[in-house]
Design a protein around this motif. Sequence first.
Motif, PDB file in Angstrom:
ATOM      1  N   CYS A   1       0.834  -1.200   0.000  1.00 55.23           N
ATOM      2  CA  CYS A   1       0.000   0.000   0.000  1.00 55.23           C
ATOM      3  C   CYS A   1       0.872   1.254   0.000  1.00 55.23           C
ATOM      4  O   CYS A   1       1.582   1.512   0.995  1.00 55.23           O
ATOM      5  CB  CYS A   1      -0.913   0.026   1.224  1.00 55.23           C
ATOM      6  SG  CYS A   1      -1.965  -1.441   1.382  1.00 55.23           S
TER       7      CYS A   1
ATOM      8  N   LYS B   1       0.867   8.131   1.036  1.00 55.89           N
ATOM      9  CA  LYS B   1       0.793   9.474   0.460  1.00 55.89           C
ATOM     10  C   LYS B   1       0.631  10.506   1.571  1.00 55.89           C
ATOM     11  O   LYS B   1      -0.090  10.284   2.542  1.00 55.89           O
ATOM     12  CB  LYS B   1      -0.376   9.581  -0.526  1.00 55.89           C
ATOM     13  CG  LYS B   1      -0.245   8.660  -1.736  1.00 55.89           C
ATOM     14  CD  LYS B   1       0.958   9.026  -2.588  1.00 55.89           C
ATOM     15  CE  LYS B   1       1.068   8.115  -3.801  1.00 55.89           C
ATOM     16  NZ  LYS B   1       2.255   8.404  -4.631  1.00 55.89           N
TER      17      LYS B   1
ATOM     18  N   ARG C   1      -0.841  13.818   3.034  1.00 58.19           N
ATOM     19  CA  ARG C   1      -2.018  14.674   2.862  1.00 58.19           C
ATOM     20  C   ARG C   1      -1.860  15.900   3.760  1.00 58.19           C
ATOM     21  O   ARG C   1      -1.923  15.795   4.980  1.00 58.19           O
ATOM     22  CB  ARG C   1      -3.278  13.913   3.243  1.00 58.19           C
ATOM     23  CG  ARG C   1      -3.487  12.637   2.430  1.00 58.19           C
ATOM     24  CD  ARG C   1      -4.024  12.924   1.045  1.00 58.19           C
ATOM     25  NE  ARG C   1      -4.148  11.703   0.270  1.00 58.19           N
ATOM     26  CZ  ARG C   1      -5.193  10.878   0.318  1.00 58.19           C
ATOM     27  NH1 ARG C   1      -6.192  11.137   1.133  1.00 58.19           N
ATOM     28  NH2 ARG C   1      -5.228   9.797  -0.419  1.00 58.19           N
TER      29      ARG C   1
ATOM     30  N   GLU D   1      -2.826   4.239   0.952  1.00 59.18           N
ATOM     31  CA  GLU D   1      -3.769   4.148  -0.148  1.00 59.18           C
ATOM     32  C   GLU D   1      -4.136   2.682  -0.394  1.00 59.18           C
ATOM     33  O   GLU D   1      -3.590   1.769   0.215  1.00 59.18           O
ATOM     34  CB  GLU D   1      -3.171   4.777  -1.409  1.00 59.18           C
ATOM     35  CG  GLU D   1      -2.913   6.263  -1.260  1.00 59.18           C
ATOM     36  CD  GLU D   1      -2.728   6.950  -2.595  1.00 59.18           C
ATOM     37  OE1 GLU D   1      -2.214   6.297  -3.528  1.00 59.18           O
ATOM     38  OE2 GLU D   1      -3.124   8.129  -2.710  1.00 59.18           O
ATOM     39  N   GLN D   2      -5.087   2.486  -1.327  1.00 53.16           N
ATOM     40  CA  GLN D   2      -5.462   1.125  -1.693  1.00 53.16           C
ATOM     41  C   GLN D   2      -4.246   0.366  -2.202  1.00 53.16           C
ATOM     42  O   GLN D   2      -3.326   0.953  -2.765  1.00 53.16           O
ATOM     43  CB  GLN D   2      -6.543   1.150  -2.783  1.00 53.16           C
ATOM     44  CG  GLN D   2      -7.917   1.529  -2.289  1.00 53.16           C
ATOM     45  CD  GLN D   2      -8.614   0.377  -1.575  1.00 53.16           C
ATOM     46  OE1 GLN D   2      -8.129  -0.746  -1.546  1.00 53.16           O
ATOM     47  NE2 GLN D   2      -9.762   0.666  -0.979  1.00 53.16           N
TER      48      GLN D   2
ATOM     49  N   SER E   1      -1.587  -1.298  -4.262  1.00 56.06           N
ATOM     50  CA  SER E   1      -1.193  -1.198  -5.666  1.00 56.06           C
ATOM     51  C   SER E   1      -0.784  -2.565  -6.211  1.00 56.06           C
ATOM     52  O   SER E   1      -0.923  -2.842  -7.404  1.00 56.06           O
ATOM     53  CB  SER E   1      -0.026  -0.221  -5.823  1.00 56.06           C
ATOM     54  OG  SER E   1       1.103  -0.670  -5.065  1.00 56.06           O
TER      55      SER E   1
END
Length: 376
Positions: A150, A153, A155, A179-180, A182
């Motif tokens: 995952c 990222k 933010r 994140e979801q 990859s």
Amino acid sequence: MNKSDVTKFKKFIDNDNNFFTVNNVLTAVINKDVVYCTEKRSWISYSQSEQEEIVSIIKKVLTGKIGKVLTEYEFPITPEKKNVSQELLMNMKISQFEDDDLNEIFINKIKDGVKTDGAYTVLSVNFTISVYDKNADHSDEVSFVVTAFCPIKLRIDGFIYNDESNTVEKKTSTDRILEQASDGFMFPTFTDRQEDVNHVMYFSKNAGKPNVGIIENVLGCKYIMSSEQQKTHFWGMVANVLGEDLNYDMIVNINEKLSDLVQASEGLKEAREIDCADIQHILEKCDVPKDKLDDFGKIYDKVMSSRYSSFIAANVCDEKVNIKFGNSSLKIDYKKAATALDVQMVNGRKCLVFPLDSAEISVLGIDTSVNHSLNV
């Protein structure tokens, strides 16, 4: 694993399912060549909301079209040499992440073998399912390892609602969001309600850009071309051999033969592969001359290496034929493409004509009718 196997297996993955038990979860944060943290936790130490999120990640790694997003790899094994990656995964499966030394070896193997642009979290779940054997009238406990990669990222922008001050304001804190997944994989695979330790299922969110480092360095398997690469190579070779003979009718005809092959093999355990002989047979059925069939064989040997010996049939054909002309495009079912379209001269211009069975059509999801006075 075929589509049916994956669908049935995913039904086990449910926190409310008594046949599904998560043993432990192993996580690590990696950025380039540095492991920032590694943690092994028992399932009961997670809150219910955290458990639900982890279960959704497991399902995500098992979601997608077989042969594109999901690719089953076989561990290359010879009598002289064992597959080290397969052995490690087998030990991880059996130990249920209780062996700290094994966990460290596993995470370091990922750190050394996977190259990414930024930081990512490795989330590996060891779980057991109870598979009932009606012939023996008992259930077998089978353990699996599902690992998700995952990306992390940062933010730092945007507005938030501050419930303490009851205001909408600029976000000031920095969040590192997972994140979801990859990429990911499941070991072992599960075919006909039985584990298969000689195969591993690899997941790539972007079918066109799989992480080769995971496949080759972590799993120890031979990389298979992505679906987009397979399609590009296949049609490039066909165009090279047929030249001007590769017209509209020929393209649709070849695609139809490939699609029929895919449909006929839907019940197979593994995705249907096609090699040079299969393709030559398809081209022969499309009335390609023998001399060009021989030329195709020569080009195939030159373009394809021992690393890429075959294509997956579903990756080189389309259910819909996408026709582009100028700034416009038309997508049509391949079974209708050969007979439904015609080229005619209308008002002195060459036009692609698509006959309508009735004047009723749908535009942007709205049912309407064609204006009979409309010029083509």
